[in-house]
Design a protein around this motif. Structure first.
Motif, PDB file in Angstrom:
ATOM      1  N   GLU A 204      13.632 -22.871  45.544  1.00  0.00           N
ATOM      2  CA  GLU A 204      13.282 -21.476  45.787  1.00  0.00           C
ATOM      3  C   GLU A 204      13.667 -21.041  47.204  1.00  0.00           C
ATOM      4  N   LEU A 205      14.301 -19.878  47.290  1.00  0.00           N
ATOM      5  CA  LEU A 205      14.649 -19.249  48.566  1.00  0.00           C
ATOM      6  C   LEU A 205      15.605 -20.102  49.405  1.00  0.00           C
ATOM      7  N   MET A 206      16.410 -20.949  48.765  1.00  0.00           N
ATOM      8  CA  MET A 206      17.284 -21.824  49.525  1.00  0.00           C
ATOM      9  C   MET A 206      18.339 -21.045  50.300  1.00  0.00           C
ATOM     10  N   GLN A 207      18.861 -19.977  49.713  1.00  0.00           N
ATOM     11  CA  GLN A 207      19.896 -19.230  50.421  1.00  0.00           C
ATOM     12  C   GLN A 207      19.364 -18.646  51.728  1.00  0.00           C
ATOM     13  N   SER A 208      18.153 -18.091  51.680  1.00  0.00           N
ATOM     14  CA  SER A 208      17.584 -17.525  52.901  1.00  0.00           C
ATOM     15  C   SER A 208      17.208 -18.625  53.894  1.00  0.00           C
ATOM     16  N   GLN A 209      16.749 -19.781  53.403  1.00  0.00           N
ATOM     17  CA  GLN A 209      16.421 -20.889  54.293  1.00  0.00           C
ATOM     18  C   GLN A 209      17.688 -21.436  54.959  1.00  0.00           C
ATOM     19  N   PHE A 210      18.772 -21.536  54.197  1.00  0.00           N
ATOM     20  CA  PHE A 210      20.031 -22.001  54.771  1.00  0.00           C
ATOM     21  C   PHE A 210      20.487 -21.052  55.878  1.00  0.00           C
ATOM     22  N   ALA A 211      20.413 -19.761  55.602  1.00  0.00           N
ATOM     23  CA  ALA A 211      20.815 -18.772  56.606  1.00  0.00           C
ATOM     24  C   ALA A 211      19.917 -18.833  57.837  1.00  0.00           C
ATOM     25  N   ARG A 212      18.625 -19.065  57.616  1.00  0.00           N
ATOM     26  CA  ARG A 212      17.674 -19.135  58.727  1.00  0.00           C
ATOM     27  C   ARG A 212      18.001 -20.321  59.646  1.00  0.00           C
ATOM     28  N   VAL A 213      18.267 -21.488  59.051  1.00  0.00           N
ATOM     29  CA  VAL A 213      18.571 -22.668  59.847  1.00  0.00           C
ATOM     30  C   VAL A 213      19.896 -22.476  60.588  1.00  0.00           C
ATOM     31  N   VAL A 214      20.875 -21.880  59.921  1.00  0.00           N
ATOM     32  CA  VAL A 214      22.150 -21.607  60.582  1.00  0.00           C
ATOM     33  C   VAL A 214      21.935 -20.755  61.828  1.00  0.00           C
ATOM     34  N   GLY A 215      21.136 -19.695  61.693  1.00  0.00           N
ATOM     35  CA  GLY A 215      20.859 -18.839  62.834  1.00  0.00           C
ATOM     36  C   GLY A 215      20.163 -19.583  63.964  1.00  0.00           C
ATOM     37  N   GLN A 216      19.199 -20.427  63.616  1.00  0.00           N
ATOM     38  CA  GLN A 216      18.486 -21.195  64.635  1.00  0.00           C
ATOM     39  C   GLN A 216      19.424 -22.154  65.373  1.00  0.00           C
ATOM     40  N   LEU A 217      20.329 -22.788  64.631  1.00  0.00           N
ATOM     41  CA  LEU A 217      21.273 -23.726  65.248  1.00  0.00           C
ATOM     42  C   LEU A 217      22.239 -23.002  66.179  1.00  0.00           C
ATOM     43  N   LEU A 218      22.708 -21.843  65.754  1.00  0.00           N
ATOM     44  CA  LEU A 218      23.622 -21.079  66.601  1.00  0.00           C
ATOM     45  C   LEU A 218      22.923 -20.617  67.875  1.00  0.00           C
ATOM     46  N   THR A 219      21.655 -20.283  67.761  1.00  0.00           N
ATOM     47  CA  THR A 219      20.891 -19.870  68.937  1.00  0.00           C
ATOM     48  C   THR A 219      20.820 -20.988  69.964  1.00  0.00           C
ATOM     49  N   ARG A 220      20.806 -22.230  69.499  1.00  0.00           N
ATOM     50  CA  ARG A 220      20.747 -23.378  70.399  1.00  0.00           C
ATOM     51  C   ARG A 220      22.112 -23.728  70.997  1.00  0.00           C
ATOM     52  N   GLY A 221      23.152 -23.017  70.610  1.00  0.00           N
ATOM     53  CA  GLY A 221      24.470 -23.265  71.170  1.00  0.00           C
ATOM     54  C   GLY A 221      25.233 -24.405  70.529  1.00  0.00           C
TER      55      GLY A 221
END
Length: 256
Positions: A204-221
């Motif tokens: 459930e909600l994997m697409q949004s979770q994947f996008a969320r983690v991607v955003g968090q990783l990019l924020t960390r550089g």
């Protein structure tokens, strides 16, 4: 050339043995002064041989590396096959509860401590590796993908690059988010991460979770290569087709 032998992980399964696999490139024998980066992998039984693979189909990684003469050592270890969530437990950094599996005790830190303090030193002693962080990578799929992401963040002083294929981001997402926010990661950290379009509905909600983690990783550089694989599914045959993509990310820009 692929060598196989048995190892034990006393901290996890006592004297019970499991398979270890080591790929050496063709040039290893005829260039005796050359040293190589090392890619560590989870689910080693699924990496090289169909005869050893859980579902009869491996990644066929050795054939790819031979075909393209990739100057890389690969060291992989078989998972825990115990029916009482053995693999889930060893490949989860966090304890979690899930209706299909029940209560799962997370022992991923114990697993990674063994990789870092026992297995890696053995490989570095016995083979001509480039043991430093810049040339030490880790990869896996599913729960092994989650562990690869965890290893890159939590053990960033050891691993500079990782490939997380179809990572099980549904496991303890709040704990994972805290790790991403708080991990001490160096500016040269590189990650390949993907998910198959056909498997997005498995949780459930994997697409949004994947996008969320991607955003968090990019924020960390973190230097991130991210893909939704067209037609990609949750199986070794699909992960085999991603080998050129994640290998390019792991080796990009390195002088070998």
């Amino acid at each position: 050339m692929i060598q196989t032998w048995n190892v034990t992980i006393p901290e996890l399964t006592g004297d019970e043995s499991r398979g270890a696999y080591l790929y050496l490139p063709d040039s290893y024998d005829w260039e005796p002064g050359r040293h190589y980066p090392v890619l560590y992998m989870f689910d080693g039984h699924n990496v090289f041989f169909d005869s050893d693979a859980t579902y009869g189909k491996s990644w066929g990684l050795g054939e790819y590396l031979d075909q393209f003469q990739v100057p890389l050592i690969v060291a992989a270890v078989e998972c825990n096959h115990h029916p009482d969530n053995g693999r889930l437990s060893e490949y989860s950094p966090y304890t979690f509860h899930e209706p299909d599996f029940g209560h799962v005790q997370g022992r991923g830190k114990i697993t990674m401590d063994w990789f870092v303090h026992t297995f890696k030193p053995q490989i570095d002693r016995e083979y001509r590796t480039l043991p430093g962080r810049q040339h030490t990578f880790i990869a896996g799929s599913s729960m092994g993908g989650l562990m690869s992401l965890y290893a890159l963040l939590e053990y960033n002083s050891v691993f500079s690059r990782a490939a997380a294929l179809s990572p099980s981001l549904w496991v303890a997402p709040d704990r994972l988010a805290r790790l991403v926010r708080g991990a001490e990661v160096r500016s040269d950290t590189v990650l390949y991460m993907d998910y198959g379009s056909r498997e997005l509905g498995n949780h459930e909600l994997m697409q949004s979770q994947f996008a969320r983690v991607v955003g968090q990783l990019l924020t960390r550089g973190i230097k991130l290569t991210c893909r939704i694989v067209p037609g990609g599914d949750h199986c070794e045959a699909s992960w085999e087709r991603q080998i050129p993509f994640f290998m390019n990310t792991l080796l990009y820009g390195l002088e070998l």
